[in-house]
Design an enzyme around this catalytic site. Sequence first.
Site, PDB file in Angstrom:
ATOM      1  N   ARG A  40       0.728  -1.157   0.018  1.00 35.37           N
ATOM      2  CA  ARG A  40      -0.304   0.122  -0.040  1.00 35.37           C
ATOM      3  C   ARG A  40       0.889   1.266   0.069  1.00 35.37           C
ATOM      4  O   ARG A  40       0.519   2.083  -0.730  1.00 35.37           O
ATOM      5  CB  ARG A  40      -0.913  -0.014   1.078  1.00 35.37           C
ATOM      6  N   TYR A  46       0.051   3.145  -3.568  1.00 33.93           N
ATOM      7  CA  TYR A  46      -0.872   4.443  -3.111  1.00 33.93           C
ATOM      8  C   TYR A  46      -0.246   5.555  -2.465  1.00 33.93           C
ATOM      9  O   TYR A  46      -1.097   6.469  -2.049  1.00 33.93           O
ATOM     10  CB  TYR A  46      -2.445   3.917  -2.518  1.00 33.93           C
ATOM     11  N   CYS A  68      14.690  -5.013  -4.441  1.00 33.67           N
ATOM     12  CA  CYS A  68      15.282  -4.092  -5.428  1.00 33.67           C
ATOM     13  C   CYS A  68      14.698  -3.238  -6.299  1.00 33.67           C
ATOM     14  O   CYS A  68      14.286  -3.274  -7.262  1.00 33.67           O
ATOM     15  CB  CYS A  68      16.263  -5.081  -6.281  1.00 33.67           C
ATOM     16  N   GLU A  69      14.008  -2.224  -5.491  1.00 30.69           N
ATOM     17  CA  GLU A  69      13.192  -1.129  -6.072  1.00 30.69           C
ATOM     18  C   GLU A  69      13.250   0.196  -5.422  1.00 30.69           C
ATOM     19  O   GLU A  69      13.274  -0.193  -3.944  1.00 30.69           O
ATOM     20  CB  GLU A  69      11.671  -1.678  -6.164  1.00 30.69           C
ATOM     21  N   TYR A  82      -6.251  -5.215   2.423  1.00 29.82           N
ATOM     22  CA  TYR A  82      -5.249  -5.161   1.287  1.00 29.82           C
ATOM     23  C   TYR A  82      -3.850  -4.915   1.899  1.00 29.82           C
ATOM     24  O   TYR A  82      -3.165  -4.373   1.236  1.00 29.82           O
ATOM     25  CB  TYR A  82      -5.525  -3.957   0.734  1.00 29.82           C
TER      26      TYR A  82
HETATM   27  C1  LIG Z   1     -13.546  -3.740  -2.921  1.00 27.67           C
HETATM   28  C2  LIG Z   1     -15.022  -3.675  -2.898  1.00 27.67           C
HETATM   29  C3  LIG Z   1     -15.615  -3.650  -1.661  1.00 27.67           C
HETATM   30  C4  LIG Z   1     -15.216  -3.246  -0.453  1.00 27.67           C
HETATM   31  O1  LIG Z   1     -14.335  -2.050  -0.478  1.00 27.67           O
HETATM   32  P1  LIG Z   1     -14.094  -1.680   1.189  1.00 27.67           P
HETATM   33  O2  LIG Z   1     -13.278  -0.217   0.640  1.00 27.67           O
HETATM   34  O3  LIG Z   1     -12.985  -2.590   1.286  1.00 27.67           O
HETATM   35  O4  LIG Z   1     -15.206  -1.351   1.913  1.00 27.67           O
HETATM   36  C5  LIG Z   1     -17.128  -3.784  -1.772  1.00 27.67           C
HETATM   37  N1  LIG Z   1     -17.727  -4.126  -2.945  1.00 27.67           N
HETATM   38  C6  LIG Z   1     -17.100  -4.128  -4.119  1.00 27.67           C
HETATM   39  C7  LIG Z   1     -17.782  -4.112  -5.239  1.00 27.67           C
HETATM   40  C8  LIG Z   1     -15.639  -3.906  -4.116  1.00 27.67           C
HETATM   41  O5  LIG Z   1     -15.072  -4.057  -5.357  1.00 27.67           O
END
Ligand SMILES: *Cc1c(COP(=O)(O)O)cnc(C)c1O
Length: 404
Positions: A302, A306, A331-332, A360
């Site tokens: 993450r 992001y 190595c990045e 995630y």
């Molecule tokens: C990723 C996703 C979620 C969950 O998202 P969160 O931000 O983790 O709550 C729910 N519905 C769909 C269709 C998604 O793609």
Amino acid sequence: MENKIDFQNLAQKYQTPYYVYDFDYITKQYQELKTAFKARKSLISYAIKANSNLSVVRHLAQQGSGADCVSIGEVKRALKVGIAKYKIIFSGVGKTDDEIKEALELDILMINVESEAELHRVELLAKELNKEARISIRVNPNVDPQTHPYISTGLHENKFGVDINTAKRMYIKAKNSDFLDPIGIHCHIGSQLTELSPIKEAVNIVANLVRNLKAALDIELKFFDVGGGLGIVYDDEKLIDTNEYAQTILEALFGLDITVVCEPGRFIVGNSGYFVTKVLYEKINSDKRFIIVDGAMNDLIRPSLYNAYHKIEVLNQNDNKSKCNLVGPVCESGDFFAKDIELPQTEHNDLVVIHSAGAYGFTMASNYNTRGRVAEIAIENNQDRIIRDRETFEDMIALEEKYL
Ligand SMILES: *Cc1c(COP(=O)(O)O)cnc(C)c1O
């Protein structure tokens, strides 16, 4: 956030790096949301992609949770640990024929369709199997969720869902087909949402479409799926109150006899989890201080992907702090957990705890640099147990070795 987890003890027992998840916290989050919707029939369908460890998903299954899945693999994970098939939703912009067929054969609650082309495929495949496919349609209400562009999904410029007029055409097609049964409507405008107003705007747009479908076309939907996306505290975010969130949705549905579906991922598991890694070395390169740890971007991507912020804590008694970059061995140059943060001087083997890593985190991990994915640990009732073994070299080469 208060640590009641003995990270040191876990490091001795299971080595580092590891992920640890607090199952009691997961229960609390699930129950909080379920309770917020108590005024109506509701289904909380946990978004498995956030953390798909079988023990985590089983823990939620035991609370009564459903599952929101974005691949047939996730559908099978849900079924494997006892989530009822009538609580499973299959979403995603790019389902393959095989995935759609399997979902139809497994008889899950509904396939969440994201384009006219997909609706056409679902109809053809259902016909082949002589089944009626229960579907929902993912509407893109074109509202700006005010979150990071990579996790924003509710604008027309994103690849997700269809606009209102397309959705109408699709509902008419579905109603007139012997092989399609339109039962739901869906919108998911983004992730890590911290503002209620875009959600309110989106659910009102979609609720009006539901009314319109009923009045003009006699299409009566049974499930109103508001998606996931509820934000969590990584830093000092001010969150949406879950009761206000539920209230906003219930108000939008005034007068409609429809079950609310909600698909939280991050909200349920995000702050249940920690990624724990240990210090290997410190070094200084032209005035810049680096702390190098045994975890890396392949374990928790993450920050690299992001530029996400995670709270970072060094477990030692040293209060001589200075700015540094916390980096891994990959190595990045993109392999970092934090840049320019104040951390204490560290010694070899000091532990570093990265907070808010339950969502995630592990699910986005890879074997890049032939690094085995790390162990996962659960804490429940103050007891720890392993829920996924650390990958060995043999695990990593198993699918290649036989071709040598
Ligand atoms: C990723 C996703 C979620 C969950 O998202 P969160 O931000 O983790 O709550 C729910 N519905 C769909 C269709 C998604 O793609």
